[in-house]
Scaffold this active site. Structure first.
Site, PDB file in Angstrom:
ATOM      1  N   HIS A 156       0.821  -1.225   0.000  1.00 22.74           N
ATOM      2  CA  HIS A 156       0.000   0.000   0.000  1.00 22.74           C
ATOM      3  C   HIS A 156       0.852   1.270   0.000  1.00 22.74           C
ATOM      4  CE1 HIS A 156      -4.060  -1.785   0.699  1.00 22.74           C
ATOM      5  NE2 HIS A 156      -3.296  -2.818   0.999  1.00 22.74           N
ATOM      6  N   ASP A 364       3.353   9.447  -1.147  1.00 23.91           N
ATOM      7  CA  ASP A 364       2.197   8.667  -0.687  1.00 23.91           C
ATOM      8  C   ASP A 364       1.974   7.522  -1.672  1.00 23.91           C
ATOM      9  OD1 ASP A 364      -0.072   8.054   0.840  1.00 23.91           O
ATOM     10  OD2 ASP A 364      -0.685  10.155   0.959  1.00 23.91           O
TER      11      ASP A 364
HETATM   12  P1  ADQ Z   1      -3.094   6.099   4.560  1.00 18.55           P
HETATM   13  O1  ADQ Z   1      -1.701   6.608   4.723  1.00 18.55           O
HETATM   14  O2  ADQ Z   1      -3.894   5.993   5.792  1.00 18.55           O
HETATM   15  O3  ADQ Z   1      -3.142   4.707   3.790  1.00 18.55           O
HETATM   16  P2  ADQ Z   1      -5.060   7.467   2.657  1.00 18.55           P
HETATM   17  O4  ADQ Z   1      -5.084   6.718   1.382  1.00 18.55           O
HETATM   18  O5  ADQ Z   1      -5.103   8.945   2.490  1.00 18.55           O
HETATM   19  O6  ADQ Z   1      -3.775   7.181   3.517  1.00 18.55           O
HETATM   20  O7  ADQ Z   1      -6.293   7.087   3.583  1.00 18.55           O
HETATM   21  C1  ADQ Z   1      -6.791   5.819   3.735  1.00 18.55           C
HETATM   22  C2  ADQ Z   1      -8.226   5.908   4.245  1.00 18.55           C
HETATM   23  O8  ADQ Z   1      -8.272   6.531   5.522  1.00 18.55           O
HETATM   24  C3  ADQ Z   1      -9.121   6.742   3.330  1.00 18.55           C
HETATM   25  O9  ADQ Z   1     -10.328   6.058   3.082  1.00 18.55           O
HETATM   26  C4  ADQ Z   1      -9.343   8.035   4.068  1.00 18.55           C
HETATM   27  O10 ADQ Z   1     -10.632   8.604   3.861  1.00 18.55           O
HETATM   28  C5  ADQ Z   1      -9.207   7.614   5.521  1.00 18.55           C
HETATM   29  N1  ADQ Z   1      -8.683   8.771   6.279  1.00 18.55           N
HETATM   30  C6  ADQ Z   1      -7.516   9.419   6.089  1.00 18.55           C
HETATM   31  N2  ADQ Z   1      -7.401  10.453   6.949  1.00 18.55           N
HETATM   32  C7  ADQ Z   1      -8.539  10.469   7.685  1.00 18.55           C
HETATM   33  C8  ADQ Z   1      -9.056  11.307   8.735  1.00 18.55           C
HETATM   34  N3  ADQ Z   1      -8.380  12.353   9.174  1.00 18.55           N
HETATM   35  N4  ADQ Z   1     -10.268  10.993   9.244  1.00 18.55           N
HETATM   36  C9  ADQ Z   1     -10.969   9.945   8.797  1.00 18.55           C
HETATM   37  N5  ADQ Z   1     -10.570   9.132   7.795  1.00 18.55           N
HETATM   38  C10 ADQ Z   1      -9.365   9.386   7.262  1.00 18.55           C
HETATM   39  C11 ADQ Z   1      -2.207   3.818   3.137  1.00 18.55           C
HETATM   40  C12 ADQ Z   1      -1.198   4.462   2.188  1.00 18.55           C
HETATM   41  C13 ADQ Z   1      -1.915   5.280   1.128  1.00 18.55           C
HETATM   42  C14 ADQ Z   1      -2.905   4.393   0.385  1.00 18.55           C
HETATM   43  C15 ADQ Z   1      -3.799   3.642   1.361  1.00 18.55           C
HETATM   44  C16 ADQ Z   1      -4.665   2.595   0.654  1.00 18.55           C
HETATM   45  O11 ADQ Z   1      -0.301   5.292   2.911  1.00 18.55           O
HETATM   46  O12 ADQ Z   1      -0.986   5.826   0.211  1.00 18.55           O
HETATM   47  O13 ADQ Z   1      -3.720   5.189  -0.453  1.00 18.55           O
HETATM   48  O14 ADQ Z   1      -3.039   2.952   2.338  1.00 18.55           O
HETATM   49  O15 ADQ Z   1      -3.862   1.735  -0.099  1.00 18.55           O
END
Ligand code: ADQ
Length: 456
Positions: A156, A364
């Protein structure tokens, strides 16, 4: 019957009925519900001694297998190696990376325990889909137990450039573990190229133009499977939330002004301090926006036990306070910094109410917030996505305004441009973005991976 067996560090709530969190949970649950299968992972509980057996729970066609961790396992495997070594290294922060042999041993030991737990119930024909950097050695551990089933892995996070990976002690082992899977999935072509580059630079193997890899005497498929969102569901949710009390309150608080939104976990990879500086640049260089627009950053803390995470909040509060001090008026605040979290439904409504989605990670894997922001817009009057070129999502989201997050002055100027964009251009860009997200949603993502895994 052949089953899908998913393994990840944490398991999403399967039986609780609430909406699952994020792309991984939605995609995996959908696949498991369709075909039946098993999801194994850490329960989230920390116990005194290593438990003898995992816990099994069944929800219709899905069996959930939960393992507890001891404090030592949590400290070494989860905090120490996965989040103290691999996470910073994979996000190009070797300066924040810490390494110790006991942490590496803990990481290997937990992977071995996961493999033994799987060995207890795997059946002929099962396909095993392993997720993320916590579980890279799992294939090696399963092969050591003579398990010859098809094994797939999806990373991820980004896969770093060879020069960065070389800074991680035992990097060759990590790559050899990855090459032990039959399918190694990455978010973008850039990540596949990083993996191929390492194999070439270290003279260990090759990956051809079709993704066929050869290394360590094994063959595998290395390919990009960009994760996505439940597009149709989010479109509906955002529109349903328009009249909700939360969105009404938010809009009332804006009193006709425009809103720019950022939503992230509080993490050094998300570029939050530079983002705040970009907002400062907007108000400094484009004074016509003072009093006309506010930026709301929602960033609940994560991984607070790690010292690398402790200073970020303080730093953000300091910058927000400074900018608010410089520009705020008695009836207007430039920045709202919020460190609590909101439900996915509420966020969908907030995205729709925002004229700009500001997503500027320094690096990211994908960044699903960028995709979610787009899906939640009103197609008649859509907001503008301002997106870092270092988010995996930038490889796909052509209708976004792509920025370099390190050049926060340009980001600030781009915000000014976005705030003045004509309705015609906003609609055009939104259509391009939505065409992609409708074609390539989370169902398309997981089906593509499953097809590659089945194709043995
Ligand atoms: P994350 O680093 O957590 O995930 P992201 O893809 O932005 O990053 O978010 C994953 C999920 O968490 C999303 O559905 C988002 O809506 C939710 N989320 C993020 N911040 C939030 C907040 N403040 N409040 C509530 N919900 C929140 C990791 C990798 C990413 C990759 C994902 C999925 O770092 O690059 O996109 O996995 O593979």
């Amino acid at each position: 019957m052949s089953r899908l067996v998913v393994v990840s560090n944490r398991i999403a709530p399967v039986g609780e009925g609430g909406p699952p969190q994020g792309g991984l949970a939605v995609g995996v649950l959908e696949a498991l519900r369709e075909q039946g299968g098993v999801w194994l992972g850490w329960s989230g509980k920390i116990v005194e001694t290593v438990p003898d057996k995992p816990r099994f729970r069944t929800f219709g066609k899905i069996t959930v297998v939960e393992l507890d961790l001891t404090q030592l396992e949590y400290d070494t495997y989860y905090l120490g190696y996965a989040n103290g070594t691999l996470w910073p290294a994979f996000h190009y922060r070797l300066d924040l990376m810490e390494f110790s042999r006991p942490n590496l041993e803990g990481y290997q030991a937990v992977n071995r325990r996961f493999a033994r737990a799987l060995d207890g119930f795997l059946q002929p024909g099962d396909r095993v889909w392993v997720h993320d950097y916590h579980l890279i050695p799992l294939a090696t551990e399963l092969r050591a137990l003579d398990i010859s089933l098809r094994l797939g892995f999806f990373l991820h996070t980004p896969f770093p450039a060879a020069q960065v990976l070389l800074g991680v002690p035992w990097h060759r082992d990590l790559v050899e573990h990855l090459a032990t899977y039959d399918v190694v999935g990455f978010q973008t072509e850039r990540d596949v190229a990083g993996f191929a580059d390492y194999l070439t630079v270290e003279k260990l193997g090759t990956i051809d133009e079709n993704g066929r890899g050869e290394a360590f005497g094994r063959t595998f498929l290395a390919s990009a499977f960009p994760i996505s969102i439940e597009t149709a569901g989010l479109v509906k949710q955002a529109s349903d939330m328009e009249g909700s009390p939360q969105v009404k309150r938010l809009k009332a608080s804006m009193r006709g002004r425009k809103l720019m939104i950022g939503v992230d976990r509080l993490d050094y990879s998300k570029g939050l301090v530079r983002r705040i500086k970009a907002v400062e640049r907007l108000f400094e260089a484009h004074p016509q926006f003072r009093g006309m627009v506010s930026f709301m950053q929602i960033a609940p803390p994560t991984r607070g036990e790690l010292h690398q995470y402790r200073d970020i909040r303080h730093e953000l509060e300091q910058h927000s306070g400074r900018i608010n001090g410089a520009y705020a008026d008695y009836d207007w605040m430039p920045i709202r910094y919020i460190s609590r979290s909101y439900s996915r439904r509420t966020l969908a409504g907030f995205y729709r109410a925002s004229a700009i989605g500001l997503v500027t990670p320094l690096i990211d894997g994908m960044n699903l917030v960028a995709k979610e922001y787009v899906a939640c817009q009103d197609p008649e009057d859509p907001g503008v996505l301002v997106l870092s070129c270092f988010a995996g999502a930038a490889q796909e989201l052509e209708g976004a305004l792509i920025v370099n997050p390190y050049d926060f002055e340009s980001v600030g100027d781009t915000l000014a441009g976005a705030l003045q964009m004509t309705l015609g251009e906003r609609r055009e860009r939104h259509k391009i973005l939505m065409d992609r997200l409708k074609r390539w949603d989370v169902t398309a993502w997981r089906r593509a991976f499953e097809a590659a895994l089945a194709d043995g």
